[in-house]
Design a protein around this motif. Sequence first.
Motif: not given
Length: 882
Positions: A438-439, A470-473, A510-514
Amino acid sequence: MTPTLPTRRRALVAALASAALCLSLLAAQPALAQSTPDPAVSTASPSPSDSPITETPDPTPQPGETGTASPSPEATSPEVVETPEPVLSDEPAPTPSPSVTGGPAIAAAAAFSATLAEASAAVAGFQAGNIINDATFTNKNTMSASSIDTFFRKMVGTCQSGYTCLKDYRQNTPNRSADSYCSGYSGAANESAATIIYKVSQSCNINPQVLIVMLQKEQGLVTHTWPSQWRYDMALGQGCPDTAPCDPAFAGFFYQIYGAARQMNIYMEGRYFTYYPAGRTSNIYWHPNASCGAAPVYISNKATSALYYYTPYQPNRAALNAGYGEGDGCSSYGNRNFYLYFNQWFGSTQGGGTPTTPADNVRIIRASDAPAVYLAAGGTRYQISTAADLDAYTATFGSIVIVSSAEVSRLGNGGVVTRSVRDPRNGAIYLLESDRTKHRFRTVESVTQFGYRAENARDLPASVMDAFATGAEVGSVYRVGTGSQVFTARYSRSQYVYDATALSDRLGAESTYVATMDPAAAARITAGATYFGDRRLVRAASSAMVYLTTPTGTLVPVPSLDLAALFGASGVTAVADSSVSSSAVTRTTLLPAVACGQEVRVLDGSAWRRVTNATNVRTTKLTAADCEGLPAISGATLTGPIFARPASGSAVYYFDPSGSLRHVVSYADLVALNGAPNRAILTVSWAQAAITVYGVGNPLVAREGALLSFAGDPAVYVVQKNTIRHVLTWTSLVSLSGGSTPSVDPRAASVKASFTLGKPYLADRNAVRFGNADEIYIAESGKLRYVATWDTFVSYYGGQIPNVDSLPTSQRSKFANGTPLLKNGSFARFGTDPKIYYMDGTSLRHVTTWEAYLRLGGNATASGVAVVPGKASDYPIGSPIS
């Protein structure tokens, strides 16, 4: 050596696996089984010196080498897609043909772990470009040898008589020397499969869970209850291509495990295998049969790249829809099954997840007599209305459970739930992903951009929210549905993210979330230019023109790579012509001075300074958004005028309004150009590359408006527009000096030749006469106006009588005639024309009668009528007076 054999297994393996699966149904006929190994210790016990595993990777894989994943150049060579057009779907090629690629024991694997409903449930959360992330793939600390052993014994309780299952398999192991891919292996007698896997994972920094899953998806060894020796000999398909026999050098369980783990590091290194590079888009085939086609996949990390080198096919839609089952003739299953087994046994391939065991009291349900599907949690049902939403929930809470309509009715109605939900404990709104994460949305605007309404986000109980890691925003980077292409939504536009470098620029360190965006929401965003990254150099494949990229996708032509380096940009990437032609290009080339909207930034050494009052500085015109990717401003703001100086040298350059730099020769001129004697002279330091690109004009021998004299010449000259003009009178000299005593800069006689000689100069309102003539002229705008009468002369100067300068007769011809000067209310006639005119304000009016002349104040002898040169039509003509 030839890179024509694409994957690890061969057709024989598939045939044997299919036969073995059939035989599993004939438990009453064990005589048909393959030959069996010793149940305690394998007969294979090579000495440490007999190791067949190659220590140094060959740049071109051998036919039997693991990962020889390049299809034949004639038919199936992988092609790097430079700039694929943005698409909202990754539907497979529509033409099916047969395949067993991806795991010969698929049906057997499905039987151990899934109910019929689970086996047929569509795969949720599979991303072709991110099958597993690097951190999870290389996490060697997920299991101990003991926990691996426990896992194997949990998967197979009892092995069939006469067979050695994985939980009981043992063999003598050899020593292995350390290299750059693994730290070596200390062989021992009678080591268990669990111990071998653990020790290899530690040596090669590969997650032991990865090796376990590969054992299952390749040979079904984890759950097999009657494995034959050949399954151990080719346990991971290492050195076993689809279209040729296995390489005997890799035969044996230990060599399979060690060789495959080591090979994964070779793949991830990207030195010898470059056709499925991480951070780029490549065409990935659906099936070994090239006629099934391929589709572009943005491979987002090294681990996924390694899996494609090992199994160079992606599952098509039919394979994904089939869950663990069979798709169509163009389906491949290896990478799909890797994803399914890993998620089911060990949790998310993205890390932070848990195995797909339903959380307490949370289920996905459907009444037996109705099509509606619900999330059931905490005594409430929430209707799931889209496939994308269902993927997110089934990935976490398992497949749909069929219940009675009465059970559905007993649950409270919580309304429709989407992937956008609220945690009532903190009020935050999250986006749920099918990798069980979840983001948090940062803003309400972000919620809207992803196609949701903040006020419609459902409050879900802790049992649901806590089941998602919990993942990146949620940021501006997203992919559409199950597609592999990545986009960024900024400046009210959707931009295709070209490659890993661009993605890194957009995501930040700071993030690799797509994030995953639903297709309907993505369709509402206007398509923009390709996003290549910030401050990157690109060129079209067919052109040598280099551009600097900006965050908006606007491209800036680069005249010099040395100048680009001053912007922090180096290395040129060739991209598809179409991606350049579809981008906006600035009209001005890259300069060491940039206008970011209304703000001007100028290079100063290695820093950038904000400059005000810089109207003379020529700039590259950009928008404020374009400049967000430029180096940050540092230091105090400079208030112009400013000057440039080379990084080495003492010369000072003036920013000439013509757009070039001009070397200021005289310190006096420098002070004068600076605007005030006591004002500090502000300079910016420019490398030679910056000076060269901006352009250097003729030296500024004297500033505009300077008064010069030259040795041997008594005349005084004024500098105007790169010319010198002889100042003819003292009156004009004083006027040029603002009414004060003029300051004349003496120069050598030779300097005069560097100027162009212009026409003589007379200041406006300078009264002159020529030679011994009585006529008086007044200079105005470079012309001479004849003064018709003394009264007019006195009136022009407000009743004062100015000095009248005498000039040589030769100077008269150098000035054009202006209209003669007539006093308002005076009479005049022109040359021999007998008509009398009256000056009425600024226009002439013909006096048509004697009576009118007398009425206007004329005398009876007409002595008050001035005779002037020129003609009446030189003036504005008013109406006649009669």
